[in-house]
Design an enzyme around this catalytic site. Structure first.
Site, PDB file in Angstrom:
ATOM      1  N   VAL A   1     105.034 -16.376 143.696  1.00 26.40           N
ATOM      2  CA  VAL A   1     104.226 -17.558 143.993  1.00 26.40           C
ATOM      3  C   VAL A   1     102.776 -17.120 143.997  1.00 26.40           C
ATOM      4  O   VAL A   1     102.429 -16.090 144.593  1.00 26.40           O
ATOM      5  CB  VAL A   1     104.597 -18.164 145.360  1.00 26.40           C
ATOM      6  CG1 VAL A   1     103.656 -19.299 145.716  1.00 26.40           C
ATOM      7  CG2 VAL A   1     106.045 -18.643 145.353  1.00 26.40           C
TER       8      VAL A   1
ATOM      9  N   ASN B   1      96.108 -14.237 142.750  1.00 32.46           N
ATOM     10  CA  ASN B   1      96.060 -12.938 142.071  1.00 32.46           C
ATOM     11  C   ASN B   1      96.375 -11.764 142.997  1.00 32.46           C
ATOM     12  O   ASN B   1      95.980 -10.634 142.745  1.00 32.46           O
ATOM     13  CB  ASN B   1      94.692 -12.719 141.399  1.00 32.46           C
ATOM     14  CG  ASN B   1      94.409 -13.757 140.331  1.00 32.46           C
ATOM     15  OD1 ASN B   1      95.308 -14.166 139.593  1.00 32.46           O
ATOM     16  ND2 ASN B   1      93.161 -14.205 140.257  1.00 32.46           N
ATOM     17  N   ARG B   2      97.090 -12.047 144.069  1.00 28.03           N
ATOM     18  CA  ARG B   2      97.487 -11.034 145.041  1.00 28.03           C
ATOM     19  C   ARG B   2      96.287 -10.372 145.740  1.00 28.03           C
ATOM     20  O   ARG B   2      96.422  -9.314 146.348  1.00 28.03           O
ATOM     21  CB  ARG B   2      98.359  -9.949 144.388  1.00 28.03           C
ATOM     22  CG  ARG B   2      99.739 -10.467 143.945  1.00 28.03           C
ATOM     23  CD  ARG B   2     100.509 -10.995 145.138  1.00 28.03           C
ATOM     24  NE  ARG B   2     101.877 -11.341 144.832  1.00 28.03           N
ATOM     25  CZ  ARG B   2     102.313 -12.598 144.607  1.00 28.03           C
ATOM     26  NH1 ARG B   2     101.457 -13.606 144.620  1.00 28.03           N
ATOM     27  NH2 ARG B   2     103.586 -12.840 144.370  1.00 28.03           N
ATOM     28  N   MET B   3      95.127 -11.037 145.689  1.00 31.99           N
ATOM     29  CA  MET B   3      93.946 -10.536 146.402  1.00 31.99           C
ATOM     30  C   MET B   3      93.893 -11.198 147.777  1.00 31.99           C
ATOM     31  O   MET B   3      92.991 -11.977 148.103  1.00 31.99           O
ATOM     32  CB  MET B   3      92.679 -10.809 145.586  1.00 31.99           C
ATOM     33  CG  MET B   3      92.625 -10.045 144.282  1.00 31.99           C
ATOM     34  SD  MET B   3      92.592  -8.238 144.532  1.00 31.99           S
ATOM     35  CE  MET B   3      90.916  -8.050 145.135  1.00 31.99           C
TER      36      MET B   3
END
Length: 216
Positions: A10, A192-194
């Site tokens: 997700v 973006n997994r940041m």
């Protein structure tokens, strides 16, 4: 066909989190996020994954229900003869994670542990449904049992034992544990997994709390 695990993900886009968004005290912030989880309809919003380790450092995790949050720490209740209690006595340390997937959030608490007072245990015990009270007497938590009937018979036995008593007393082997935090991390999912990771950390010298941002 269910999609492959490699493709399950997700992209979190619901919110952002910065140091200026946080309350000055970790327990105020945690209570605020818990209230928001309740308002959002999160299932079992006070559920947290408790991690402990035995004398050899082998970890175990399980879900328990948080029953208290204040400046002293995070509280849950259990059988004092259970596997988790034995491990807490061995290491005197634990961590717990509140996984609020619906809000793309989690909170991680880590610190030393202590038992709560008998008075606190009695006060919480009085709020429990009678059936839950009887279950605490009936279950030798974590002990192997032959089959389900053993459990049902044990519950029937304590139900008869306390049938004539308007109030069921707390068992001597049952009570609360408090995680006394040294670190409390608030995690907000970002694209973006940041992700945003902000951690309250207790200074061991002056006992003050400092907040810092961590790389995701």
């Amino acid at each position: 066909m269910v999609e492959s695990l490699e493709e399950m993900r997700v992209d979190y886009r619901s919110a952002a989190l910065d140091i200026g968004d946080l309350a000055g005290d970790w327990h105020v912030q945690l209570n605020d996020w818990l209230a928001e989880a309740v308002a959002a309809g999160v299932a079992e919003p006070n559920a947290m994954v408790l991690a402990t380790a035995d004398e050899d450092g082998r970890p175990t995790s399980r879900t328990v229900l948080c029953k208290g949050i204040d400046a002293r720490g995070v509280v849950f209740y259990t059988n004092y003869t259970s596997a988790k209690s034995r491990e807490l006595r061995a290491s005197r340390y634990a961590s717990a994670t509140f996984p609020w997937y619906l809000q793309q959030r989690q909170v991680h608490v880590r610190g030393t542990v202590e038992t709560v007072s008998a008075a606190e245990t009695r006060a919480y015990w009085a709020t429990r449904p009678r059936g839950s009270q009887l279950g605490a007497w009936a279950s030798a938590q974590s002990a192997p049992v032959r089959d389900r009937r053993v459990l049902d018979d044990a519950l029937d036995g304590v139900t008869r034992r306390f049938a004539d008593q308007p109030e069921v007393p707390p068992p001597p082997h049952w009570g609360g544990w408090r995680i006394v935090p040294e670190q409390v991390e608030f995690w907000q999912g970002r694209t973006n997994r940041m992700h945003d990771r902000l951690r309250y950390e207790l200074d061991s010298h002056d006992r003050s709390w400092k907040i810092q941002r961590l790389a995701p």
